[in-house]
Motif scaffolding. Structure first.
Motif, PDB file in Angstrom:
ATOM      1  N   PRO A   1       7.205  -2.018   5.972  1.00  6.65           N
ATOM      2  CA  PRO A   1       7.528  -1.620   4.592  1.00  6.65           C
ATOM      3  C   PRO A   1       6.948  -2.606   3.565  1.00  6.65           C
ATOM      4  CG  PRO A   1       9.467  -1.500   5.996  1.00  6.65           C
ATOM      5  CD  PRO A   1       8.399  -2.174   6.798  1.00  6.65           C
ATOM      6  N   ALA A   2       6.680  -2.063   2.401  1.00  4.09           N
ATOM      7  CA  ALA A   2       6.149  -2.880   1.306  1.00  4.09           C
ATOM      8  C   ALA A   2       7.172  -3.926   0.886  1.00  4.09           C
ATOM      9  CB  ALA A   2       5.809  -1.983   0.122  1.00  4.09           C
ATOM     10  N   HIS A   3       6.666  -5.011   0.356  1.00  5.98           N
ATOM     11  CA  HIS A   3       7.506  -6.078  -0.193  1.00  5.98           C
ATOM     12  C   HIS A   3       6.795  -6.652  -1.418  1.00  5.98           C
ATOM     13  CE1 HIS A   3       4.824  -7.957   2.814  1.00  5.98           C
ATOM     14  NE2 HIS A   3       4.697  -8.889   1.892  1.00  5.98           N
ATOM     15  N   PRO A   4       7.465  -7.441  -2.218  1.00  8.05           N
ATOM     16  CA  PRO A   4       6.805  -7.997  -3.406  1.00  8.05           C
ATOM     17  C   PRO A   4       5.582  -8.828  -3.010  1.00  8.05           C
ATOM     18  CG  PRO A   4       9.171  -8.336  -3.534  1.00  8.05           C
ATOM     19  CD  PRO A   4       8.885  -7.814  -2.144  1.00  8.05           C
ATOM     20  N   SER A   5       4.521  -8.678  -3.787  1.00  3.72           N
ATOM     21  CA  SER A   5       3.278  -9.389  -3.524  1.00  3.72           C
ATOM     22  C   SER A   5       2.755  -9.986  -4.828  1.00  3.72           C
ATOM     23  CB  SER A   5       2.232  -8.431  -2.947  1.00  3.72           C
ATOM     24  OG  SER A   5       0.965  -9.065  -2.896  1.00  3.72           O
ATOM     25  N   PRO A   6       2.104 -11.135  -4.739  1.00  5.95           N
ATOM     26  CA  PRO A   6       1.487 -11.688  -5.947  1.00  5.95           C
ATOM     27  C   PRO A   6       0.202 -10.947  -6.334  1.00  5.95           C
ATOM     28  CG  PRO A   6       1.036 -13.107  -4.077  1.00  5.95           C
ATOM     29  CD  PRO A   6       1.976 -12.030  -3.593  1.00  5.95           C
ATOM     30  N   PHE A   7      -0.259 -10.013  -5.494  1.00  7.85           N
ATOM     31  CA  PHE A   7      -1.515  -9.311  -5.734  1.00  7.85           C
ATOM     32  C   PHE A   7      -1.285  -7.854  -6.120  1.00  7.85           C
ATOM     33  CE2 PHE A   7      -2.510 -12.740  -2.766  1.00  7.85           C
ATOM     34  CZ  PHE A   7      -3.505 -13.395  -3.484  1.00  7.85           C
ATOM     35  N   VAL A   8      -1.872  -7.451  -7.233  1.00  2.93           N
ATOM     36  CA  VAL A   8      -1.770  -6.067  -7.701  1.00  2.93           C
ATOM     37  C   VAL A   8      -2.401  -5.125  -6.682  1.00  2.93           C
ATOM     38  CG1 VAL A   8      -2.527  -4.468  -9.514  1.00  2.93           C
ATOM     39  CG2 VAL A   8      -1.716  -6.754 -10.123  1.00  2.93           C
ATOM     40  N   ARG A   9      -3.496  -5.553  -6.043  1.00  2.00           N
ATOM     41  CA  ARG A   9      -4.239  -4.681  -5.122  1.00  2.00           C
ATOM     42  C   ARG A   9      -3.510  -4.410  -3.804  1.00  2.00           C
ATOM     43  NH1 ARG A   9      -7.125  -9.650  -5.216  1.00  2.00           N
ATOM     44  NH2 ARG A   9      -6.908 -10.812  -3.261  1.00  2.00           N
ATOM     45  N   ALA A  10      -2.516  -5.213  -3.459  1.00  2.00           N
ATOM     46  CA  ALA A  10      -1.836  -5.080  -2.166  1.00  2.00           C
ATOM     47  C   ALA A  10      -0.918  -3.862  -2.159  1.00  2.00           C
ATOM     48  CB  ALA A  10      -1.052  -6.344  -1.847  1.00  2.00           C
ATOM     49  N   ASP A  11      -1.241  -2.900  -1.292  1.00  2.00           N
ATOM     50  CA  ASP A  11      -0.377  -1.734  -1.132  1.00  2.00           C
ATOM     51  C   ASP A  11      -0.235  -1.327   0.335  1.00  2.00           C
ATOM     52  OD1 ASP A  11      -2.867  -0.577  -0.669  1.00  2.00           O
ATOM     53  OD2 ASP A  11      -2.735   0.866  -2.314  1.00  2.00           O
ATOM     54  N   VAL A  12      -0.801  -2.123   1.231  1.00  2.00           N
ATOM     55  CA  VAL A  12      -0.652  -1.922   2.671  1.00  2.00           C
ATOM     56  C   VAL A  12      -0.184  -3.255   3.251  1.00  2.00           C
ATOM     57  CG1 VAL A  12      -1.851  -1.427   4.845  1.00  2.00           C
ATOM     58  CG2 VAL A  12      -2.452  -0.158   2.763  1.00  2.00           C
ATOM     59  N   PHE A  13       0.899  -3.204   4.019  1.00  2.00           N
ATOM     60  CA  PHE A  13       1.511  -4.404   4.576  1.00  2.00           C
ATOM     61  C   PHE A  13       1.605  -4.241   6.078  1.00  2.00           C
ATOM     62  CE2 PHE A  13       2.755  -3.683   0.275  1.00  2.00           C
ATOM     63  CZ  PHE A  13       2.669  -4.926  -0.323  1.00  2.00           C
ATOM     64  N   MET A  14       1.168  -5.262   6.812  1.00  2.00           N
ATOM     65  CA  MET A  14       1.106  -5.170   8.275  1.00  2.00           C
ATOM     66  C   MET A  14       1.556  -6.493   8.891  1.00  2.00           C
ATOM     67  SD  MET A  14      -2.628  -3.291   8.558  1.00  2.00           S
ATOM     68  CE  MET A  14      -2.365  -2.513  10.153  1.00  2.00           C
ATOM     69  N   GLU A  15       1.983  -6.406  10.174  1.00  2.00           N
ATOM     70  CA  GLU A  15       2.300  -7.633  10.899  1.00  2.00           C
ATOM     71  C   GLU A  15       2.108  -7.428  12.385  1.00  2.00           C
ATOM     72  OE1 GLU A  15       6.339  -8.510   9.654  1.00  2.00           O
ATOM     73  OE2 GLU A  15       7.104  -7.777  11.551  1.00  2.00           O
ATOM     74  N   ILE A  16       1.997  -8.556  13.084  1.00  2.00           N
ATOM     75  CA  ILE A  16       1.864  -8.554  14.534  1.00  2.00           C
ATOM     76  C   ILE A  16       2.747  -9.658  15.091  1.00  2.00           C
ATOM     77  CG2 ILE A  16      -0.164 -10.081  14.497  1.00  2.00           C
ATOM     78  CD1 ILE A  16      -1.267  -8.554  16.920  1.00  2.00           C
ATOM     79  N   GLU A  17       3.466  -9.344  16.161  1.00  2.00           N
ATOM     80  CA  GLU A  17       4.247 -10.353  16.888  1.00  2.00           C
ATOM     81  C   GLU A  17       3.341 -10.955  17.940  1.00  2.00           C
ATOM     82  OE1 GLU A  17       7.434 -11.250  16.163  1.00  2.00           O
ATOM     83  OE2 GLU A  17       7.490  -9.779  14.535  1.00  2.00           O
ATOM     84  N   LEU A  18       3.336 -12.269  18.032  1.00  2.00           N
ATOM     85  CA  LEU A  18       2.441 -12.936  18.988  1.00  2.00           C
ATOM     86  C   LEU A  18       3.165 -13.366  20.232  1.00  2.00           C
ATOM     87  CD1 LEU A  18       0.377 -15.044  16.438  1.00  2.00           C
ATOM     88  CD2 LEU A  18      -0.145 -12.816  17.383  1.00  2.00           C
TER      89      LEU A  18
END
Length: 166
Positions: free
Chosen positions: A149-166
């Motif tokens: 899910p989206a979260h606050p970002s310092p970047f206007v362009r950010a609209d896709v949020f991703m993560e990976i568990e290592l």
């Protein structure tokens, strides 16, 4: 039987591409590569300017790492890991020179960053990107990043949020 594939001998073989840790003299290439790709698709934002003006102070000193892809002595790609307040790290400033795109340099940088993160004991990487960068999103998905899910970002362009568990 002898097969001749070509009568032409290349005048110079292309240099081998390696990925290594950032060194002080890489700062200008790091800035230029990132400013170029950001400006091509978006507007350079203040958080970009701050990070790119002082990569050692803003990325390395707080506990992060910067990686560069090199062809010979030329820096042709970059990416970095920055620590987050919750113990995870963010993958940031991934850029590949236009002359070298489409040759697997981004994948090589990304896999190197993931391997280094594992060796450093990092358990989770996240990233922010834009829906405009479809090939980048596909690359991230192909190595195991999942959409979150989206979260606050310092970047206007950010609209896709991703993560990976290592």
């Amino acid at each position: 039987m002898l097969y001749v594939l070509s009568q032409q001998v290349p005048s110079a073989m292309p240099p081998e591409v390696c990925v290594r840790y950032f060194q002080r003299h890489d700062a200008e290439a790091f800035r230029q590569l990132n400013e170029h790709w950001i400006s091509k698709f978006f507007t350079l934002e203040e958080p970009d300017r701050i990070m790119l003006a002082d990569p050692l102070g803003k990325i390395v000193s707080p506990g992060g790492a910067i990686f560069v892809a090199c062809a010979g002595a030329e820096v042709i790609g970059t990416c970095a890991l920055t620590p987050e307040h919750d113990g995870g790290f963010e993958l940031v400033k991934m850029a590949v020179s236009e002359d070298w795109q489409g040759r697997g340099i981004g994948r090589k940088l990304l896999l190197f960053a993931i391997q280094e993160a594992k060796e450093l004991g990092i358990k989770r990487l996240r990233l922010e990107t834009s829906h405009k960068l479809g090939s980048a999103i596909h690359l991230y998905e192909s190595v195991g990043f999942k959409h979150v899910p989206a979260h606050p970002s310092p970047f206007v362009r950010a609209d896709v949020f991703m993560e990976i568990e290592l």
